[in-house]
Design a protein around this motif. Structure first.
Motif, PDB file in Angstrom:
ATOM      1  N   ASN A 192      -4.447   0.481  -6.239  1.00 56.46           N
ATOM      2  CA  ASN A 192      -3.802   1.960  -6.786  1.00 56.46           C
ATOM      3  C   ASN A 192      -2.388   1.807  -6.651  1.00 56.46           C
ATOM      4  OD1 ASN A 192      -6.230   2.781  -7.780  1.00 56.46           O
ATOM      5  ND2 ASN A 192      -6.814   3.790  -5.675  1.00 56.46           N
ATOM      6  N   LYS A 193      -1.928   1.422  -5.253  1.00 60.43           N
ATOM      7  CA  LYS A 193      -0.631   1.258  -5.066  1.00 60.43           C
ATOM      8  C   LYS A 193       0.126   0.345  -6.276  1.00 60.43           C
ATOM      9  CE  LYS A 193      -0.561   1.900   0.140  1.00 60.43           C
ATOM     10  NZ  LYS A 193      -0.427   1.085   1.285  1.00 60.43           N
ATOM     11  N   PHE A 194      -0.412  -0.565  -6.490  1.00 55.47           N
ATOM     12  CA  PHE A 194       0.560  -1.597  -7.528  1.00 55.47           C
ATOM     13  C   PHE A 194       0.284  -0.711  -8.818  1.00 55.47           C
ATOM     14  CE2 PHE A 194      -0.361  -5.206  -4.494  1.00 55.47           C
ATOM     15  CZ  PHE A 194       1.207  -5.705  -4.690  1.00 55.47           C
ATOM     16  N   ASP A 195      -0.593  -0.105  -9.178  1.00 52.18           N
ATOM     17  CA  ASP A 195      -0.705   0.848 -10.245  1.00 52.18           C
ATOM     18  C   ASP A 195       0.330   1.656 -10.217  1.00 52.18           C
ATOM     19  OD1 ASP A 195      -2.715  -0.658 -11.298  1.00 52.18           O
ATOM     20  OD2 ASP A 195      -4.254   0.598 -10.931  1.00 52.18           O
ATOM     21  N   ARG A 196       0.446   2.354  -9.111  1.00 54.24           N
ATOM     22  CA  ARG A 196       1.530   3.656  -9.035  1.00 54.24           C
ATOM     23  C   ARG A 196       2.929   2.837  -8.932  1.00 54.24           C
ATOM     24  NH1 ARG A 196       3.012   8.465  -9.568  1.00 54.24           N
ATOM     25  NH2 ARG A 196       4.535   9.373  -7.765  1.00 54.24           N
ATOM     26  N   LEU A 197       3.091   1.755  -8.458  1.00 54.22           N
ATOM     27  CA  LEU A 197       4.412   1.028  -8.379  1.00 54.22           C
ATOM     28  C   LEU A 197       4.705   0.778  -9.978  1.00 54.22           C
ATOM     29  CD1 LEU A 197       6.685  -0.172  -6.741  1.00 54.22           C
ATOM     30  CD2 LEU A 197       5.223  -2.277  -6.738  1.00 54.22           C
ATOM     31  N   ASN A 198       3.738   0.243 -10.564  1.00 58.36           N
ATOM     32  CA  ASN A 198       4.083  -0.320 -12.061  1.00 58.36           C
ATOM     33  C   ASN A 198       4.428   1.133 -12.886  1.00 58.36           C
ATOM     34  OD1 ASN A 198       3.592  -2.771 -11.693  1.00 58.36           O
ATOM     35  ND2 ASN A 198       1.441  -2.756 -12.350  1.00 58.36           N
ATOM     36  N   PHE A 199       3.714   2.138 -12.533  1.00 54.80           N
ATOM     37  CA  PHE A 199       4.016   3.436 -13.384  1.00 54.80           C
ATOM     38  C   PHE A 199       5.283   4.055 -13.046  1.00 54.80           C
ATOM     39  CE2 PHE A 199       4.119   8.097 -13.242  1.00 54.80           C
ATOM     40  CZ  PHE A 199       3.792   8.586 -14.591  1.00 54.80           C
ATOM     41  N   LEU A 200       5.776   3.820 -11.799  1.00 54.99           N
ATOM     42  CA  LEU A 200       6.946   4.362 -11.447  1.00 54.99           C
ATOM     43  C   LEU A 200       8.121   3.449 -11.977  1.00 54.99           C
ATOM     44  CD1 LEU A 200       6.380   5.346  -7.484  1.00 54.99           C
ATOM     45  CD2 LEU A 200       6.616   7.106  -9.492  1.00 54.99           C
ATOM     46  N   GLU A 201       7.954   2.411 -11.823  1.00 52.45           N
ATOM     47  CA  GLU A 201       9.005   1.316 -12.499  1.00 52.45           C
ATOM     48  C   GLU A 201       9.117   1.718 -13.987  1.00 52.45           C
ATOM     49  OE1 GLU A 201       7.653  -2.518 -11.162  1.00 52.45           O
ATOM     50  OE2 GLU A 201       8.778  -2.472  -9.232  1.00 52.45           O
TER      51      GLU A 201
END
Length: 627
Positions: free
Chosen positions: A97-106
């Motif tokens: 979830n953190k990496f998904d959130r990171l990808n979304f923010l990027e």
């Protein structure tokens, strides 16, 4: 040596199956037959978790480089390893979830940067884009014209009375706002495109572009802060990375347990396994720890069984087993070649490397890896072989009086560069001894398998011929015209050929074969001469290592006439000798193995077996499970 194994049938209640298998994995006692992973057993869940965990570990590793230790060594207690898989799956989901959130923010950052770049040229527009879009009689188009087409565009506008307003110039070109009559929009827009105009679709806003840019900038800064915070959490999250490593290895060991073949009836499960004859009592204790309702039936293997080979050697010999296993695992019925092969491999590898400097580097480098990294599997065996072989490499370096290709300052006992003939004779002598030891193994193997005639015809005969031939060569080297040594050598050679002729013939069934079959073995003399000459590669490899080292020293010395030259010479020394060490290790590993496989094993080794591989925890990431 090859240890005695027995067949065992293990019978326990169905509900104790999983607990028993886990304990057997921990103790590494028995070898159990397994299904091929071809869909017969459903392991899709475990494979999915392994794939997701591996992906998450790679991503975490990329974010956690600063805290990563070169000699990473992860351990986990047994009780922790076999439990808490659900909580570790939750950790996996949290990391994902953190990496998904990171990808979304990027992706949001990229889109935000695109919007800022698109509208920034029009920040001084006095009207809102909503106001312009509501115009009844004209259409306003935002866009740009590339600089190389600007003059062309201006000429068209002057000629056709096209109205436009200029704004800031950027890397796209001249940014403009074009005013078109509503009745002629489509026609005029097509004409504008022909002359270089590129339309930009700006958002419809009820506020100024300047205010819109401020909100975009504020969002940009907030998003960057969130990205920084997530990356910081990921970079400092060593605990989650370890949990994911445990989870991936948990799932792999779970797959192993699922793939084990077994039979069952209404109440019990039945496992057919192999076990070392020395560990029968230990197995009984492990099973009793799980349940008192069990049954163990031990049985000796028969000649019809495909019995696995259980190797048990000391710490010196064990790493060299991997060399043999690359060629072929020994069969259960033959003599283990590893104790003898390991000594020869160790000696020849050291001779080929033959340099005090390179041997010392091997000792330090591979010693550090063994101490701190504690590698496992084939790579661990390779590191141990390199470490052990550093000792004969150093000793041979003293014999050759060589350190990094330079002389140690005293006259060498053997000088490959100045006296290659003596080194060649020494190499061939090593070959004769090596082949002779292989022939002794041939005799032992044949007698163990009750093939006495074969052992005498193919083993003892050639051993006598090699011994007699060597004594004759020594006599020639000593330049003795008549001596007991010469006579003895000739007698031994004749005795060898007689042994070959007699016992090769005795193996034949027909009268003709018994009379003349022994003559066929004589043709092998060319093969033996070829085999002995193969050991000249020892001289060639020693020479290549010495010459490359000497050349690097010479090149470095030639450029040391100034301060800059001295500094450059240091790089020549370092790069040159690292290259020579790497090439020397590769050559020594490959060619020493070749001498074992073709010349040594060719004399006696049959192979064709398969190794006793006990049920155990197959771990990729965890270095050690502490019991």
């Amino acid at each position: 040596m090859i240890k005695k194994v027995r067949k065992v049938k293990i019978i326990v209640p169905k509900e104790k199956k999983e607990e028993l298998l886990i304990n057997l994995q921990r103790e590494e006692l028995v070898m159990l037959p397994m299904h091929e992973n071809n869909g017969f057993v459903d392991v899709s869940y475990e494979e999915e978790i392994i794939s997701r965990s591996t992906n998450a570990i790679k991503k975490l590793s990329a974010h956690n480089k600063k805290n990563r230790k070169f000699f990473q060594y992860d351990t986990v207690k047994f009780d922790e390893f076999i439990s808490n898989s659900e909580s570790r799956v939750a950790v996996l989901e949290e990391i994902e979830n953190k990496f998904d959130r990171l990808n979304f923010l990027e992706s949001e950052i990229k889109e935000n940067e695109r919007l800022i770049k698109e509208v920034s040229a029009f920040k001084n527009l006095k009207y809102t884009t909503k106001q312009l879009s509501e115009s009844k009689y004209v259409t306003f188009l935002f866009g740009y014209v590339p600089l190389q087409r600007w003059d062309f565009f201006q000429s068209y506008c002057q000629k056709d009375n096209c109205l436009y307003f200029e704004f800031e110039e950027n890397e796209l070109g001249k940014n403009i706002l074009v005013v078109l009559d509503n009745d002629l929009v489509e026609k005029q827009q097509n004409q504008l495109k022909r002359f270089g105009f590129v339309n930009l679709e700006l958002p419809i806003l009820d506020r100024s572009i300047k205010d819109y840019m401020e909100s975009l900038t504020e969002f940009h800064e907030t998003t960057l802060t969130n990205i920084t915070n997530i990356k910081k959490e990921l970079s400092e999250d060593n605990k989650s990375e370890l949990e994911l490593k445990i989870l991936a290895d948990q799932m792999q060991t779970q797959i192993t347990r699922k793939l084990i073949k077994y039979k069952e009836d209404s109440k019990d499960v039945i496992f057919d396994a192999w076990i070392s004859a020395e560990k029968e009592e230990q197995l009984q204790a492990v099973v009793k720890e799980v349940t008192l309702e069990y049954q163990l039936e031990f049985e000796e293997p028969t000649s019809f069984d495909n019995t696995p080979t259980l190797l048990k050697n000391n710490k010196f010999v064990q790493p060299f087993e991997s060399i043999t296993n690359m060629y072929a695992a020994p069969s259960y019925t033959e003599v283990d070649p590893n104790p003898l092969m390991s000594i020869w491999y160790w000696i020849i590898f050291g001779l080929v490397m033959g340099d005090v400097g390179y041997g010392s580097l091997m000792f330090i480098l591979f010693g550090l890896i063994l101490k701190f990294k504690k590698p496992k599997g084939d790579f661990g065996d390779l590191v141990k072989i390199m470490f052990l072989s550093s000792i004969p490499a150093i000793l041979a370096g003293f014999v050759f009086s060589s350190a990094f290709g330079a002389s140690l300052g005293y006259k060498p006992l053997l000088d490959p560069l100045d006296d290659p003939i003596k080194m060649l004779i020494f190499s061939l002598g090593i070959g004769v001894l090596h082949l002779s030891s292989g022939l002794i193994m041939k005799i032992i193997n044949s007698f163990k398998q009750k093939r006495y005639y074969e052992g005498l015809a193919s083993g003892l005969s050639w051993l006598l011929i090699l011994l007699g031939g060597s004594l004759f060569a020594i006599n020639m080297g000593l330049k003795l015209t008549t001596s007991a040594l010469k006579i003895t050598s000739i007698v031994i050679v004749i005795l060898g050929f007689a042994t070959m002729y007699i016992f090769t013939g005795l193996q034949k069934k027909s009268i003709f074969g018994k009379l003349f079959g022994g003559l066929s073995g004589i043709t092998d003399i060319t093969n033996y001469l070829s085999d002995i000459l193969s050991y000249s590669r020892i001289l060639a490899l020693v020479l290549s290592t010495s010459i490359i080292g000497f050349t690097m020293n010479l090149l470095a010395g030639l450029i040391q006439g100034s301060v800059i030259g001295f500094i450059l010479s240091i790089f020549v020394y370092i790069i040159g000798h690292i290259f020579n060490l790497a090439m020397g290790l590769l050559s020594a590993y490959v060619h020493t193995g070749r001498l074992q496989y073709l010349e040594f094993y060719g004399k006696f080794y049959e192979g064709g077996g398969y190794l006793f591989e006990p049920l155990k925890f197959e771990t990729k990431y965890i270095n050690e499970i502490v019991k």
